[in-house]
Design an enzyme around this catalytic site. Sequence first.
Site, PDB file in Angstrom:
ATOM      1  N   ARG A 154      -5.088  10.605   4.274  1.00 22.42           N
ATOM      2  CA  ARG A 154      -4.157  11.727   4.299  1.00 22.42           C
ATOM      3  C   ARG A 154      -3.047  11.572   3.276  1.00 22.42           C
ATOM      4  O   ARG A 154      -2.396  12.543   2.909  1.00 22.42           O
ATOM      5  CB  ARG A 154      -3.633  11.950   5.692  1.00 22.42           C
TER       6      ARG A 154
ATOM      7  N   ARG B 253      -8.341  -0.955   4.759  1.00 26.35           N
ATOM      8  CA  ARG B 253      -7.494   0.073   4.145  1.00 26.35           C
ATOM      9  C   ARG B 253      -6.137  -0.491   3.773  1.00 26.35           C
ATOM     10  O   ARG B 253      -5.476   0.022   2.870  1.00 26.35           O
ATOM     11  CB  ARG B 253      -7.284   1.226   5.134  1.00 26.35           C
TER      12      ARG B 253
ATOM     13  N   ILE C 100       7.752   7.448  16.826  1.00 27.08           N
ATOM     14  CA  ILE C 100       7.369   8.141  15.589  1.00 27.08           C
ATOM     15  C   ILE C 100       6.052   8.884  15.740  1.00 27.08           C
ATOM     16  O   ILE C 100       5.945  10.064  15.384  1.00 27.08           O
ATOM     17  CB  ILE C 100       7.263   7.143  14.403  1.00 27.08           C
TER      18      ILE C 100
ATOM     19  N   LYS D  38       0.845  -1.209   0.000  1.00 30.94           N
ATOM     20  CA  LYS D  38       0.000   0.000   0.000  1.00 30.94           C
ATOM     21  C   LYS D  38       0.875   1.251   0.000  1.00 30.94           C
ATOM     22  O   LYS D  38       0.659   2.183  -0.774  1.00 30.94           O
ATOM     23  CB  LYS D  38      -0.884   0.012   1.239  1.00 30.94           C
ATOM     24  N   ASN D  39       1.909   1.256   0.855  1.00 28.37           N
ATOM     25  CA  ASN D  39       2.707   2.474   1.046  1.00 28.37           C
ATOM     26  C   ASN D  39       3.734   2.705  -0.047  1.00 28.37           C
ATOM     27  O   ASN D  39       4.437   3.712  -0.033  1.00 28.37           O
ATOM     28  CB  ASN D  39       3.371   2.451   2.426  1.00 28.37           C
TER      29      ASN D  39
ATOM     30  N   ASP E 148       5.044   0.802  11.849  1.00 30.09           N
ATOM     31  CA  ASP E 148       3.880   0.078  11.319  1.00 30.09           C
ATOM     32  C   ASP E 148       3.847  -1.383  11.741  1.00 30.09           C
ATOM     33  O   ASP E 148       2.877  -2.076  11.456  1.00 30.09           O
ATOM     34  CB  ASP E 148       3.856   0.158   9.788  1.00 30.09           C
TER      35      ASP E 148
ATOM     36  N   ARG F 222      -0.402  14.487  12.699  1.00 32.82           N
ATOM     37  CA  ARG F 222       0.101  14.292  11.325  1.00 32.82           C
ATOM     38  C   ARG F 222       0.267  15.628  10.583  1.00 32.82           C
ATOM     39  O   ARG F 222      -0.366  15.885   9.569  1.00 32.82           O
ATOM     40  CB  ARG F 222      -0.816  13.363  10.531  1.00 32.82           C
ATOM     41  N   PRO F 223       1.117  16.547  11.041  1.00 32.15           N
ATOM     42  CA  PRO F 223       1.299  17.822  10.326  1.00 32.15           C
ATOM     43  C   PRO F 223       1.950  17.613   8.957  1.00 32.15           C
ATOM     44  O   PRO F 223       2.481  16.526   8.680  1.00 32.15           O
ATOM     45  CB  PRO F 223       2.238  18.597  11.257  1.00 32.15           C
ATOM     46  N   ILE F 224       1.907  18.639   8.121  1.00 30.34           N
ATOM     47  CA  ILE F 224       2.565  18.553   6.808  1.00 30.34           C
ATOM     48  C   ILE F 224       3.551  19.705   6.637  1.00 30.34           C
ATOM     49  O   ILE F 224       3.916  20.072   5.519  1.00 30.34           O
ATOM     50  CB  ILE F 224       1.542  18.547   5.647  1.00 30.34           C
ATOM     51  N   ASP F 225       4.016  20.265   7.740  1.00 27.40           N
ATOM     52  CA  ASP F 225       4.917  21.426   7.661  1.00 27.40           C
ATOM     53  C   ASP F 225       6.191  21.128   6.880  1.00 27.40           C
ATOM     54  O   ASP F 225       6.708  21.990   6.147  1.00 27.40           O
ATOM     55  CB  ASP F 225       5.251  21.922   9.082  1.00 27.40           C
ATOM     56  N   LEU F 226       6.697  19.891   7.002  1.00 23.26           N
ATOM     57  CA  LEU F 226       7.955  19.558   6.298  1.00 23.26           C
ATOM     58  C   LEU F 226       7.725  19.516   4.783  1.00 23.26           C
ATOM     59  O   LEU F 226       8.578  19.933   3.995  1.00 23.26           O
ATOM     60  CB  LEU F 226       8.494  18.215   6.791  1.00 23.26           C
TER      61      LEU F 226
ATOM     62  N   CYS G 241      -5.254  12.088  12.371  1.00 24.15           N
ATOM     63  CA  CYS G 241      -5.935  10.796  12.316  1.00 24.15           C
ATOM     64  C   CYS G 241      -5.777  10.188  13.713  1.00 24.15           C
ATOM     65  O   CYS G 241      -5.220  10.796  14.611  1.00 24.15           O
ATOM     66  CB  CYS G 241      -5.310   9.904  11.247  1.00 24.15           C
TER      67      CYS G 241
HETATM   68  C1  EPZ Z   1       4.080   7.064   6.150  1.00 28.10           C
HETATM   69  O1  EPZ Z   1       3.269   8.046   6.737  1.00 28.10           O
HETATM   70  C2  EPZ Z   1       3.232   5.804   6.082  1.00 28.10           C
HETATM   71  N1  EPZ Z   1       2.067   6.042   5.233  1.00 28.10           N
HETATM   72  C3  EPZ Z   1       2.779   5.415   7.491  1.00 28.10           C
HETATM   73  O2  EPZ Z   1       2.057   4.184   7.391  1.00 28.10           O
HETATM   74  C4  EPZ Z   1       4.023   5.181   8.348  1.00 28.10           C
HETATM   75  O3  EPZ Z   1       3.620   4.885   9.659  1.00 28.10           O
HETATM   76  C5  EPZ Z   1       4.909   6.429   8.333  1.00 28.10           C
HETATM   77  O4  EPZ Z   1       5.231   6.799   6.979  1.00 28.10           O
HETATM   78  C6  EPZ Z   1       6.212   6.228   9.092  1.00 28.10           C
HETATM   79  O5  EPZ Z   1       6.903   5.165   8.536  1.00 28.10           O
HETATM   80  C7  EPZ Z   1       2.217   5.973   3.890  1.00 28.10           C
HETATM   81  O6  EPZ Z   1       3.306   5.734   3.383  1.00 28.10           O
HETATM   82  C8  EPZ Z   1       0.981   6.205   3.069  1.00 28.10           C
HETATM   83  P1  EPZ Z   1       6.036  10.521   8.205  1.00 28.10           P
HETATM   84  P2  EPZ Z   1       3.773   9.605   6.741  1.00 28.10           P
HETATM   85  O7  EPZ Z   1       5.881  11.785   7.432  1.00 28.10           O
HETATM   86  O8  EPZ Z   1       4.530   9.884   5.503  1.00 28.10           O
HETATM   87  C9  EPZ Z   1       6.090  13.874  11.549  1.00 28.10           C
HETATM   88  C10 EPZ Z   1       0.314   2.691   7.791  1.00 28.10           C
HETATM   89  O9  EPZ Z   1      -0.064   2.147   8.832  1.00 28.10           O
HETATM   90  N2  EPZ Z   1       5.894  14.831  10.452  1.00 28.10           N
HETATM   91  O10 EPZ Z   1       7.248   9.674   7.983  1.00 28.10           O
HETATM   92  O11 EPZ Z   1       2.610  10.456   7.055  1.00 28.10           O
HETATM   93  C11 EPZ Z   1       4.872  12.987  11.768  1.00 28.10           C
HETATM   94  O12 EPZ Z   1       3.929  13.635  12.588  1.00 28.10           O
HETATM   95  C12 EPZ Z   1       0.672   4.164   7.788  1.00 28.10           C
HETATM   96  O13 EPZ Z   1       0.466   2.106   6.680  1.00 28.10           O
HETATM   97  C13 EPZ Z   1       5.970  16.184  10.721  1.00 28.10           C
HETATM   98  O14 EPZ Z   1       6.191  16.589  11.858  1.00 28.10           O
HETATM   99  O15 EPZ Z   1       4.754   9.598   7.986  1.00 28.10           O
HETATM  100  C14 EPZ Z   1       5.472  11.774  12.414  1.00 28.10           C
HETATM  101  O16 EPZ Z   1       5.634  12.042  13.796  1.00 28.10           O
HETATM  102  C15 EPZ Z   1       0.417   4.812   9.145  1.00 28.10           C
HETATM  103  N3  EPZ Z   1       5.787  17.062   9.702  1.00 28.10           N
HETATM  104  C16 EPZ Z   1       6.860  11.668  11.769  1.00 28.10           C
HETATM  105  O17 EPZ Z   1       7.119  12.951  11.186  1.00 28.10           O
HETATM  106  C17 EPZ Z   1       5.556  16.655   8.418  1.00 28.10           C
HETATM  107  O18 EPZ Z   1       5.423  17.508   7.516  1.00 28.10           O
HETATM  108  C18 EPZ Z   1       6.946  10.625  10.665  1.00 28.10           C
HETATM  109  O19 EPZ Z   1       5.874  10.874   9.754  1.00 28.10           O
HETATM  110  C19 EPZ Z   1       5.470  15.265   8.165  1.00 28.10           C
HETATM  111  C20 EPZ Z   1       5.654  14.375   9.201  1.00 28.10           C
END
Ligand code: EPZ
Length: 427
Positions: A96, A403, A333, A22-23, A311, A125-129, A120
């Site tokens: 998301r 999902r 995480i 999926k990912n 995960d 789950r911010p998107i600031d980065l 969620c």
């Molecule tokens: C991906 O989510 C996966 N989803 C998640 O899988 C997985 O848990 C996660 O990576 C970590 O491996 C998909 O690939 C679709 P991150 P993502 O950005 O990209 C923080 C599942 O169960 N962060 O690596 O959203 C965030 O809050 C799902 O299949 C910011 O602060 O994860 C988290 O604490 C759940 N700002 C950390 O970084 C940002 O702009 C890692 O998040 C983005 C993230």
Amino acid sequence: MEKIVIQGGARLEGQIPISGAKNAALPLMAASLLTSDTLTLGNIPDLADIRTLSQLLTALGVGLNHEKSAEKTSLSFTARDVYNTTAPYDIVRKMRASILVLGPLLARFGEATVSLPGGCAIGNRPIDLHLKGFEDLGADIELADGYVRATAPKGLKGAVVHFPVVSVGATENILMAACLADGETVIENAAREPEISDLAHCLQAMGAQIEGLGTERLVIQGQPQLHGAQYNVMADRIEAGSYIAAAAMTHGKIEILGQDLLPIMTGFADTLKSAGVSLTPTDGGILATLKRPKVKGLNVVTQPYPGFPTDMQAQIMAMMTLCDGASVITETIFENRYMHVPELTRMGADITVHGSTATVRGVSHLTGAPVMATDLRASMSLVLAGLAAEGETTVNRIYHLDRGYERLTEKLYACGARIQRQKAENT
Ligand code: EPZ
């Protein structure tokens, strides 16, 4: 709504084919927006999240074709006539990962308006980065009415993008955008999950120039355009790990079918082995069994790849509820990824949580009970517990499971699990 009913205690024996990841599939689908040619993706899993992103891409004007063979699904995407660059709230809120269309839309069309995904169950789950990365590439970012509006009328310009926090999604979004930026982009502190290398390999097949795959430093030479490609989605390592946990917890023997699974299970294969799981390569995949009477208690800390993946945290916690002694699990995480704990406790598990650390003391057995799924991986941990428990377990709200796990009940039923889906009363 539906529920899953499990009569626990069966030793699972048989073969489980692993589906496409999926990912990996989700960012690969978003990458179709980077070209006006056709991108054909094979080994696409049939999951709710895939259907949601397909719905979004279609709403943007992407042509979509299904080719369903016996057991595999191929999807072809043609983003020749994209007439809409807005991803609406009612789709983004469902998943998301829709935010992954932002980079490709911005890079190809110079603009994108995407609903803020919102949080969620497992965190805010911010998107600031993601947004900072696009600004580094020269985009203007506005936030209004719950939407992000990104514009780059003169196109994106290559730059150095440094992530202070490792982010899978942000790495993927910037990687895709950089492929069409003018000049060189360097992504520092990039996430290194195998799904990112899968995306990079597909982008290379589409004509992108990317170096540093698998490392925390990706170097991309932007191209004026990309062309179509055919690409097969990699196997789902988290699905594989989840079914290995099922074999261990039921003292069964399951052959996990898929090619090259062990190399993508770095980060948790060794952890499973130190818990007493034997993983023997076979012609078709990996044979998983528990080679000791009880799972061995471990200390597990979730980390970005190549560390233990978040995960798999809920699934290894389910395993540890029956461990010999005690186990300590630390989730680094996400800030709220322990919602499976109260449900496992209702089944007799002995778990105490202090902040981000859970102490799991092994119990002699679990007892079946009605439990509630709260998020994708939590639901899998409840299914695992139900398979090992004495008596009947009912897992409600299994739309969470749908999902991310393709044909879960069929795959487990084929290995002897006493499991079925049923219509649920109004839960
Ligand atoms: C991906 O989510 C996966 N989803 C998640 O899988 C997985 O848990 C996660 O990576 C970590 O491996 C998909 O690939 C679709 P991150 P993502 O950005 O990209 C923080 C599942 O169960 N962060 O690596 O959203 C965030 O809050 C799902 O299949 C910011 O602060 O994860 C988290 O604490 C759940 N700002 C950390 O970084 C940002 O702009 C890692 O998040 C983005 C993230």
